[in-house]
Design an enzyme around this catalytic site. Structure first.
Site, PDB file in Angstrom:
ATOM      1  N   GLY A  71       0.806  -1.217   0.000  1.00  0.00           N
ATOM      2  CA  GLY A  71       0.000   0.000   0.000  1.00  0.00           C
ATOM      3  C   GLY A  71       0.841   1.269   0.000  1.00  0.00           C
ATOM      4  O   GLY A  71       0.513   2.247  -0.687  1.00  0.00           O
ATOM      5  N   THR A  72       1.908   1.256   0.759  1.00  0.00           N
ATOM      6  CA  THR A  72       2.751   2.451   0.858  1.00  0.00           C
ATOM      7  C   THR A  72       3.320   2.814  -0.511  1.00  0.00           C
ATOM      8  O   THR A  72       3.245   3.970  -0.946  1.00  0.00           O
ATOM      9  CB  THR A  72       3.897   2.212   1.862  1.00  0.00           C
ATOM     10  OG1 THR A  72       3.308   1.902   3.136  1.00  0.00           O
ATOM     11  CG2 THR A  72       4.789   3.429   2.000  1.00  0.00           C
ATOM     12  N   ASN A 153      -8.289   3.856   8.062  1.00  0.00           N
ATOM     13  CA  ASN A 153      -7.683   2.743   8.782  1.00  0.00           C
ATOM     14  C   ASN A 153      -7.869   2.818  10.292  1.00  0.00           C
ATOM     15  O   ASN A 153      -7.743   1.818  10.986  1.00  0.00           O
ATOM     16  CB  ASN A 153      -6.192   2.654   8.458  1.00  0.00           C
ATOM     17  CG  ASN A 153      -5.496   3.988   8.527  1.00  0.00           C
ATOM     18  OD1 ASN A 153      -5.873   4.926   7.819  1.00  0.00           O
ATOM     19  ND2 ASN A 153      -4.490   4.101   9.367  1.00  0.00           N
ATOM     20  N   GLN A 182      -7.571  -0.312   3.061  1.00  0.00           N
ATOM     21  CA  GLN A 182      -8.398  -0.976   4.078  1.00  0.00           C
ATOM     22  C   GLN A 182      -9.709  -1.482   3.501  1.00  0.00           C
ATOM     23  O   GLN A 182     -10.343  -2.361   4.091  1.00  0.00           O
ATOM     24  CB  GLN A 182      -8.688  -0.010   5.242  1.00  0.00           C
ATOM     25  CG  GLN A 182      -7.476   0.326   6.091  1.00  0.00           C
ATOM     26  CD  GLN A 182      -6.972  -0.847   6.919  1.00  0.00           C
ATOM     27  OE1 GLN A 182      -7.642  -1.871   7.078  1.00  0.00           O
ATOM     28  NE2 GLN A 182      -5.762  -0.731   7.430  1.00  0.00           N
ATOM     29  N   SER A 202      -3.530  -3.341  -0.967  1.00  0.00           N
ATOM     30  CA  SER A 202      -2.409  -4.045  -0.337  1.00  0.00           C
ATOM     31  C   SER A 202      -2.829  -5.453   0.055  1.00  0.00           C
ATOM     32  O   SER A 202      -3.885  -5.647   0.670  1.00  0.00           O
ATOM     33  CB  SER A 202      -1.973  -3.260   0.912  1.00  0.00           C
ATOM     34  OG  SER A 202      -0.979  -3.960   1.603  1.00  0.00           O
ATOM     35  N   HIS A 204      -1.735  -7.740   2.289  1.00  0.00           N
ATOM     36  CA  HIS A 204      -1.803  -8.268   3.661  1.00  0.00           C
ATOM     37  C   HIS A 204      -2.995  -7.752   4.462  1.00  0.00           C
ATOM     38  O   HIS A 204      -3.164  -8.110   5.623  1.00  0.00           O
ATOM     39  CB  HIS A 204      -0.494  -8.004   4.416  1.00  0.00           C
ATOM     40  CG  HIS A 204      -0.252  -6.583   4.809  1.00  0.00           C
ATOM     41  ND1 HIS A 204      -0.338  -6.170   6.113  1.00  0.00           N
ATOM     42  CD2 HIS A 204       0.070  -5.482   4.092  1.00  0.00           C
ATOM     43  CE1 HIS A 204      -0.062  -4.869   6.181  1.00  0.00           C
ATOM     44  NE2 HIS A 204       0.196  -4.430   4.971  1.00  0.00           N
ATOM     45  N   CYS A 328       0.948   1.717  12.062  1.00  0.00           N
ATOM     46  CA  CYS A 328       2.089   2.412  11.475  1.00  0.00           C
ATOM     47  C   CYS A 328       2.518   3.602  12.320  1.00  0.00           C
ATOM     48  O   CYS A 328       3.668   3.988  12.298  1.00  0.00           O
ATOM     49  CB  CYS A 328       1.742   2.892  10.071  1.00  0.00           C
ATOM     50  SG  CYS A 328       1.057   1.605   9.053  1.00  0.00           S
TER      51      CYS A 328
HETATM   52  N1  PLP Z   1      -2.945   3.053   3.492  1.00  0.00           N
HETATM   53  C1  PLP Z   1      -3.732   2.661   4.503  1.00  0.00           C
HETATM   54  C2  PLP Z   1      -5.095   3.242   4.635  1.00  0.00           C
HETATM   55  C3  PLP Z   1      -3.274   1.724   5.437  1.00  0.00           C
HETATM   56  O1  PLP Z   1      -4.062   1.345   6.438  1.00  0.00           O
HETATM   57  C4  PLP Z   1      -1.967   1.196   5.286  1.00  0.00           C
HETATM   58  C5  PLP Z   1      -1.424   0.251   6.269  1.00  0.00           C
HETATM   59  O2  PLP Z   1      -1.852   0.169   7.391  1.00  0.00           O
HETATM   60  C6  PLP Z   1      -1.195   1.621   4.187  1.00  0.00           C
HETATM   61  C7  PLP Z   1      -1.712   2.557   3.313  1.00  0.00           C
HETATM   62  C8  PLP Z   1       0.171   1.060   3.942  1.00  0.00           C
HETATM   63  O3  PLP Z   1       0.040  -0.238   3.419  1.00  0.00           O
HETATM   64  P1  PLP Z   1       1.258  -1.275   3.462  1.00  0.00           P
HETATM   65  O4  PLP Z   1       1.395  -1.724   4.882  1.00  0.00           O
HETATM   66  O5  PLP Z   1       0.842  -2.375   2.551  1.00  0.00           O
HETATM   67  O6  PLP Z   1       2.458  -0.561   2.977  1.00  0.00           O
END
Ligand code: PLP
Length: 385
Positions: A71-72, A153, A182, A202, A204, A328
């Site tokens: 996701g990042t 999230n 999410q 994402s 996971h 995070c």
């Molecule tokens: N965006 C949202 C809304 C998230 O909740 C998260 C992770 O918690 C991310 C992005 C980042 O995703 P990833 O952990 O796959 O990098």
């Protein structure tokens, strides 16, 4: 252990794990760029996964899906990958909602340092984007890209009016990205109905492996994208580096499974059960969403005058994993930017926890965890109240 932090990461679906296993164990091997039979097999496996991801989100073409590391990276790519085009076209402003994940917000800080205009759109007390605020920003500035997350999230609040947001963006000459990390796998998603130009997901978060994700980019917008990872021509030149074949296969399998799965219905039942159990005890609490516009698997709860950190430590000692704001940003003492953007006080934010359910959470675990939560809230209130 009772694991109720599935919004941080959720176990892989068994069938998805079985599907990727031959590739991660080395029984199947091949670089999708190779011309020999092993390469062809890897290429076909990646293609099959791309079809499943495209189907899950209603993409018109498989070529609209770029595999990323999660996701990042998808969020980073959406903003930074479009930035050169935005600069060139003279619309070098980016507007994002105040409740975005740090994968968006921190990317905005970098782009601001690089000379782009960043605009923050407020949300109301329910966590929904201030539509008038968005309109005003778009009318008075040269914003070329807007990013609004589909589901938050921390609170699980879903932006029900994404199609209206898309219409406003497009009317004002801006493209729309949504962070659906999410949301994907937890609600029906069709990029055409949402009207978004880009969407991040994402693996996971919905039963696929860690470290794999995708960015959907609508075909016309794809022509304007620049890669942020440079090297070979993988992902049609949009993301260099050998594809993580095993993880992509796992993501594809999870994408296929959740389409025929009643996961949202199941997790909604668990969420309701948790609330009902908690109501059975003499603890007052606030649910940080209305009854309808929330993900089925996330429950944000505030226990006034109870420190979330102390509460989560007690829960952890009892063998129950839950979280404060998002995983995070855990460890940082600053209160959730999401709840403060919704107008809640720092004290309120510091008294808020997130409980999140997954495909393998059982009713018995939910009942046990709710009982322990009530006990620990009462304990802390009697100590400090
Ligand atoms: N965006 C949202 C809304 C998230 O909740 C998260 C992770 O918690 C991310 C992005 C980042 O995703 P990833 O952990 O796959 O990098």
């Amino acid at each position: 252990m009772i694991y109720l932090d599935n919004a941080a990461t959720t176990p892989m679906l068994t069938e998805a794990w079985q599907k990727m296993q031959p590739w991660s164990s080395g029984n199947l091997i091949g670089n999708p760029s190779s011309l020999h039979s092993a390469g062809r097999a890897a290429r076909n496996a990646v293609r099959e996964a791309r079809v499943s991801v495209a189907n899950l989100i209603g993409a018109r073409s498989v070529d609209e899906v770029i595999f990323t590391s999660g996701g990042t990276e998808s969020d980073n790519l959406a903003l930074r990958g479009l930035a050169p085009y935005l600069k060139k076209s003279g619309r070098n402003g980016i507007a994002v909602s105040a409740i975005e994940h740090h994968a968006i917000l921190n990317q905005c800080s970098l782009l601001s340092d690089l000379g782009m205009g960043i605009y923050i759109i407020p949300v109301d007390s329910d966590g929904l984007v201030d539509i008038d605020g968005l309109k005003r920003t778009l009318e008075k500035s040269s914003v070329g890209l807007v990013s609004v997350m589909l589901a938050n999230n921390e609170t699980g609040v879903v932006q029900i009016n994404m199609d209206a947001i898309a219409e406003i963006c497009h009317k004002n000459g801006a493209l729309l990205h949504t962070d659906a990390v999410q949301a994907v796998g937890h609600m029906d998603i069709d990029v055409k109905e949402l009207g978004v130009d880009m969407l991040s997901l994402s693996g996971h978060k919905f039963g696929g492996p860690d470290g794999i994700g995708a960015l959907y980019v609508q075909s016309k917008v794809m022509e304007q994208m620049s890669p942020i990872i440079l090297g070979g021509g993988q992902e049609r030149g949009n993301r260099a580096g050998m594809e993580n074949v095993a993880a992509i296969v796992g993501l594809g399998a999870a994408s296929k499974i959740v389409q025929s799965y009643e996961l949202p219905k199941y997790s909604l039942g668990l969420r309701q059960l948790f609330i009902e159990c908690l109501r059975g005890y003499d603890v007052d609490f606030i649910v940080n969403s209305d009854n309808v516009h929330h993900l089925s698997n996330i429950l944000s709860l505030t226990f006034l005058n109870v420190g979330a950190e102390a509460l989560l430590r007690l829960m952890d000692a009892d063998g129950v994993c839950m979280s404060a704001a998002s995983a995070c940003s855990a460890g940082s003492l600053s209160p959730s930017h999401v709840l403060t953007a919704m107008g809640r006080s720092p004290e309120y934010a510091r008294s808020t926890i997130r409980v999140s359910f997954g495909a393998y959470t059982t009713k018995m675990e939910v009942e046990e965890a709710a009982t322990m939560l009530a006990k620990n809230v009462l304990r802390l209130r009697s100590m400090y109240g």
